[in-house]
Design an enzyme around this catalytic site. Sequence first.
Site, mmCIF file in Angstrom:
data_model
loop_
_atom_site.group_PDB
_atom_site.id
_atom_site.type_symbol
_atom_site.label_atom_id
_atom_site.label_comp_id
_atom_site.label_asym_id
_atom_site.label_seq_id
_atom_site.Cartn_x
_atom_site.Cartn_y
_atom_site.Cartn_z
ATOM 1 N N TYR A 51 -11.156 -0.633 10.181
ATOM 2 C CA TYR A 51 -12.579 -0.210 9.784
ATOM 3 C C TYR A 51 -12.570 -0.799 8.280
ATOM 4 C CZ TYR A 51 -8.445 2.323 7.512
ATOM 5 O OH TYR A 51 -7.622 3.057 6.374
ATOM 6 N N LYS A 52 -11.881 -1.768 7.822
ATOM 7 C CA LYS A 52 -12.002 -2.528 6.506
ATOM 8 C C LYS A 52 -13.345 -3.543 6.886
ATOM 9 C CE LYS A 52 -8.526 -0.862 4.420
ATOM 10 N NZ LYS A 52 -6.914 -0.342 3.935
ATOM 11 N N PHE A 102 1.134 -1.298 -0.344
ATOM 12 C CA PHE A 102 -0.224 -0.362 0.184
ATOM 13 C C PHE A 102 1.025 1.471 -0.222
ATOM 14 C CE2 PHE A 102 -3.092 2.810 1.810
ATOM 15 C CZ PHE A 102 -4.553 2.402 0.909
HETATM 16 C C1 LIG Z 1 -6.416 0.404 3.772
HETATM 17 C C2 LIG Z 1 -4.441 0.637 4.409
HETATM 18 C C3 LIG Z 1 -4.100 1.353 4.887
HETATM 19 C C4 LIG Z 1 -4.813 2.461 5.009
HETATM 20 O O1 LIG Z 1 -3.901 3.337 6.507
HETATM 21 P P1 LIG Z 1 -4.587 4.468 7.839
HETATM 22 O O2 LIG Z 1 -3.387 5.169 8.421
HETATM 23 O O3 LIG Z 1 -5.563 3.269 7.996
HETATM 24 O O4 LIG Z 1 -5.483 4.980 6.355
HETATM 25 C C5 LIG Z 1 -2.650 0.865 4.909
HETATM 26 N N1 LIG Z 1 -2.361 -0.154 4.753
HETATM 27 C C6 LIG Z 1 -2.379 -1.335 3.864
HETATM 28 C C7 LIG Z 1 -1.763 -1.934 3.730
HETATM 29 C C8 LIG Z 1 -4.193 -0.593 3.442
HETATM 30 O O5 LIG Z 1 -4.701 -1.487 3.185
#
Ligand SMILES: *Cc1c(COP(=O)(O)O)cnc(C)c1O
Length: 427
Positions: free
Chosen positions: A233-234, A129
Amino acid sequence: MQFTTTYISLAQQLDQKDELGSFRDRFVIANPDLIYLDGNSLGRLPKPTVDLMSDAVERQWGERLIQGWNDGWVHQPTQLGEKIAQLIGAQPEEVLVCETNSINLFKLAVAALRLRPDRTKIVSDEFNFPSDLYILQGIIDMLGNQHQLELMRSDDSVSITPQAIESLINQDTALVSLTHVAFKSAFMYDIPRVTELAHKAGAMMIWDLCHSVGAVPLHLNEWGVDLAVGCTYKYLNGGPGSPAFIYIRRELQKELVSPLWGWFAAQKPFDFDLDFTPADDISRFRVGSIPVISMLAIEPALDIFIEAGMEKLRRKSIQQTEYLIYLAEQWLYPLGFTMGSPRDPEKRGSHISIRHPEAYRIIRALIEPASPAVRVIPDFRAPDNIRMGIAPLYNTFTDIHRALTRIREIVVNKEYEKFSEERLAVT
Ligand SMILES: *Cc1c(COP(=O)(O)O)cnc(C)c1O
């Protein structure tokens, strides 16, 4: 699993036989004609959360005021951690709920690098990500550009081969930071294998579980995992922007020092000491006051997962993603779609990406149909992925059938041509 017909009657039969079928009723489903396939970005609202939220605001905040902290708010990070521990195969005192995933990765990665001062390489992959990669790049910048970030590459934009992993992890590696299930393709790493490889090379290893927690069974203790982060939240349905979690294996907790020395990380925050002494346990990774309301919203969702059980959930998830792929093969491949996820269910999480050059406009047509047809919400991941998250607690086989029927219709009738290619702010 073999499917023999594309008739909807098969989907209906599978729903009738579904051992988790009754869990759908635990969630607010305001419009049954809205097929929601984005539970991997923002999970649905559990019904018990609705009542809890009005209690949190009206009674806990409205009536109890500052007393709320001693009523229990202050212990939320560790108390929720105990519940998440049950879902990820950890000890109750090894998980803390706090901050966002990005901030938690920052804290853990800096702490981990400090334990490998003589090494200069950080290994990740091109599937990670972007926020994770940016955090690592920012850390390198902050530490004076002494480290190099090396990314494992994919040959087919779907998977990473064991050869790619083995070729980059070596004696120079300070830290390996990977996401277990890739957000785009759903490719899933073999955690015990890669962790062992990293540890054998003497490197620290952090797993990001954002796309696996609540989707696949996790056994962090058994798999030898030292450090992990993930969000709530996912798949976990904790609510928009709900706080994330950190896992630190017990034996490492006293060794790791968070770079953020907030008062709640201190041994005795309410001594108001002028000098910082970190807490002995995982609380040393806390920072400041917590977002109490968002925090409270997580618990009912966790209880539902604990009740359903991750093994049953995974069984259904595999059946459903297999069914989705079967329908895609029958209906969508002939229309120019290709598979953007691993074909082997053991090597993927609970979402499926299918690819098409017009993916973006097809999704716009799914979300905003011209006539009052079924509305489908997947999401778009550049350059050409239609990503469909399967949340087995509330998605039905019929949902999948209806969604793929709509995709086929949109492409056959060229409905997507009415939409602009201009991207919205959140896709
Ligand atoms: C959704 C996601 C994030 C998001 O990070 P936040 O700090 O919660 O916005 C980070 N890493 C991965 C692998 C994700 O899927």
